[in-house]
Design a protein around this motif. Structure first.
Motif, short mmCIF file in Angstrom:
data_model
loop_
_atom_site.label_atom_id
_atom_site.label_comp_id
_atom_site.label_asym_id
_atom_site.label_seq_id
_atom_site.Cartn_x
_atom_site.Cartn_y
_atom_site.Cartn_z
N PHE A 178 0.85 -0.98 0.05
CA PHE A 178 -0.10 0.11 -0.16
C PHE A 178 0.82 1.31 -0.07
O PHE A 178 2.11 1.27 0.37
N LEU A 179 0.28 2.31 -0.35
CA LEU A 179 0.98 3.49 -0.81
C LEU A 179 0.77 4.45 0.30
O LEU A 179 -0.34 4.46 0.88
N TRP A 196 -3.36 0.07 4.57
CA TRP A 196 -3.07 0.42 5.91
C TRP A 196 -3.61 -0.88 7.00
O TRP A 196 -3.74 -0.85 8.11
N ARG A 197 -3.84 -2.28 6.26
CA ARG A 197 -4.27 -3.27 6.89
C ARG A 197 -3.80 -4.47 6.11
O ARG A 197 -3.59 -4.37 4.92
N GLU A 198 -3.97 -5.47 6.75
CA GLU A 198 -3.53 -6.69 5.99
C GLU A 198 -4.56 -7.50 5.25
O GLU A 198 -3.98 -7.89 4.11
N ALA A 202 8.23 7.40 -4.44
CA ALA A 202 7.13 7.15 -3.65
C ALA A 202 7.41 6.18 -2.46
O ALA A 202 8.36 5.78 -2.45
N THR A 203 6.40 6.26 -1.37
CA THR A 203 6.65 5.26 -0.01
C THR A 203 5.77 4.37 -0.21
O THR A 203 4.70 4.68 -0.24
N ILE A 204 6.11 2.65 -0.25
CA ILE A 204 5.32 1.78 -0.41
C ILE A 204 5.78 1.04 0.66
O ILE A 204 6.78 0.62 0.96
N VAL A 205 4.47 0.27 1.47
CA VAL A 205 4.63 -0.53 2.53
C VAL A 205 4.48 -1.92 1.93
O VAL A 205 3.59 -2.24 1.14
#
Length: 333
Positions: free
Chosen positions: A45-46, A98-100, A328-331
Motif C-alpha cells: 500500500f501507498l 494500512w491493513r493486512e 514514492a513510499t510503499i509498505v
C-alpha cells in the motif's frame, strides 16, 4: 488463512506534524465480506502526504473524508482476492490500505490485467504529473522545465515525463545533497536547487539563466514565488501539490499561502492552473498505456522507498514528512 490481522489506526490528532506515537498498530479479526464485497489480502500500500490533511481535519474541497482518532488509515493498495464475487487470486487495486486484509466493494476494485509490467507500478503517482504536463502546462520541444519537490512521488516521475515529452533542460528542487545527486545521476536532471542552501531565487538564476518555460509545482511557498520571477514570457505553471503548507508544523494541512508577483504574471503572460484528475477523466487510461510502454522500453523508472512489514507502518508517514524517502513510499506486507 489467519483468523486475525493487523491494521494501523490514528491514535490521536497530532499536535503539529504527525509522529509515530500518533498511530497505533492493532490486531483484530479478519473481516468477513458482506454482500457485494470482496476479501482481499493486501500485498502493498501507498503512503501519501495527503494523509496529513485528512488527519488535520481541514478537508474542505478534498474528495476524501477526514480521519478521526480511532479510524483506520486508508489509501491506495494492491492485494489478492481471497473471497467474494471476483476471481480468487486476482490482483486488484483498491483504497483500503494500512491493513493486512480488506473488504472493499467489488465495484470499487480495479482488476490488474498486466497493463504495467510490475503490479506495484500501479501505485505510482505519475498520472497527475502526466496530466498536468499534457493538459495544463504542455511541454514543447526544447522547453526548460522546473519541477519542485523533484525527489517526491510525483516529482521523480514528473521530470522523466517532461524529458520524454521534449524538454531540453530539466531542473528540480529538493532538500538534501544526496537526493540532488540521485536526481542528476539516476533521473536525468540537468541541475538542482537545494532548499535551505541559499535563496531559491538566486539558485534558480544560476540554474536557468535563460528562464523557465514550464513549472510543475508540488510545493508552493518560496519555490513557487521564485519560479514566477524566473519565468519566461508565456510560461505555463501547473500546480499539483502544496507541500509547503500541507507539511508545515504550524498548519493543519489544508492551506498553503504563497506570495506571487502578479505584475510579473500580467506582463509576461504567465498562466497558472491547478490540476485535478477529476477534471480530466481521460488522462488515467492514456497515462497507464504510455507508462507501460515506457517501462517496458526502459525509458522511465519508478523510484520508490520500501517499508518492510506493517509493523513499521506507523513510522512511514512521519518518515516521509521528514524527507527520508526518495520517490514514492510503499509498505510491502
Amino acid at each position: 488463512m489467519n483468523a486475525t490481522h493487523r491494521l494501523v489506526r490514528l491514535a490521536r490528532r497530532p499536535s503539529g506534524l504527525p509522529a509515530p506515537e500518533d498511530f497505533t498498530l492493532v490486531r483484530g479479526p479478519v473481516p468477513r465480506p458482506e454482500v457485494g464485497q470482496v476479501l482481499v489480502r493486501n500485498t502493498h500500500f501507498l503512503v501519501f502526504p495527503g494523509l496529513r490533511t485528512l488527519i488535520g481535519g481541514e478537508t474542505r474541497d478534498v474528495p476524501l473524508p477526514p480521519l478521526h482518532p480511532g479510524d483506520t488509515l486508508f489509501g491506495p493498495a494492491i492485494g489478492e482476492v481471497v473471497d467474494g464475487p471476483l476471481k480468487k487470486g486476482q490482483l486488484v487495486l483498491h483504497l483500503q490500505g494500512w491493513r493486512e486484509y480488506a473488504t472493499p466493494v467489488a465495484a470499487e476494485c480495479r482488476p490488474l490485467e498486466g497493463i504495467l509490467p510490475d503490479p506495484v507500478a500501479h501505485l505510482a503517482q505519475g498520472s497527475a504529473a502526466y496530466g498536468a504536463l499534457t493538459r495544463l502546462a504542455e511541454v514543447h520541444e526544447g522547453d526548460t522545465v522546473f519541477v519542485t519537490g523533484a525527489a517526491g512521488a510525483v516529482g521523480t516521475l514528473a521530470g522523466q515525463i517532461a524529458r520524454l515529452l521534449g524538454a531540453a533542460r530539466l531542473v528540480g528542487s529538493t532538500g538534501s545533497p544526496d537526493k540532488a545527486l540521485r536526481l542528476e545521476r539516476e533521473l536525468g536532471y540537468d541541475a538542482t536547487v537545494l532548499r535551505g542552501a541559499a535563496p531559491i531565487a538566486s539558485q534558480l538564476a544560476e540554474a536557468v539563466p535563460d528562464g523557465i518555460d514550464v513549472v510543475l509545482d508540488t510545493v508552493g511557498g518560496e519555490q513557487l514565488t521564485a519560479a514566477v520571477h524566473a519565468a519566461n514570457r508565456g510560461a505555463r505553471f501547473a500546480l499539483v501539490g502544496a507541500l509547503d503548507g500541507q507539511l508545515s508544523p504550524d498548519r493543519a494541512g489544508g492551506s498553503a499561502p504563497a506570495v506571487l508577483d502578479t505584475y510579473r504574471l500580467l506582463t509576461r503572460g504567465i498562466t497558472i492552473a491547478g490540476y485535478s484528475g477529476v477534471d480530466h477523466p481521460d488522462v488515467e487510461e492514456e497515462w497507464e498505456a504510455r507508462f507501460g510502454d515506457w517501462l517496458r522500453a526502459g525509458d522511465i523508472r519508478f523510484p520508490y522507498t520500501t517499508v518492510h512489514g506493517i509493523g513499521r507502518a506507523p513510522e512511514a508517514l512521519p518518515e516521509l514528512i521528514a524527507g527520508r524517502s526518495f520517490g514514492a513510499t510503499i509498505v510491502e506486507l
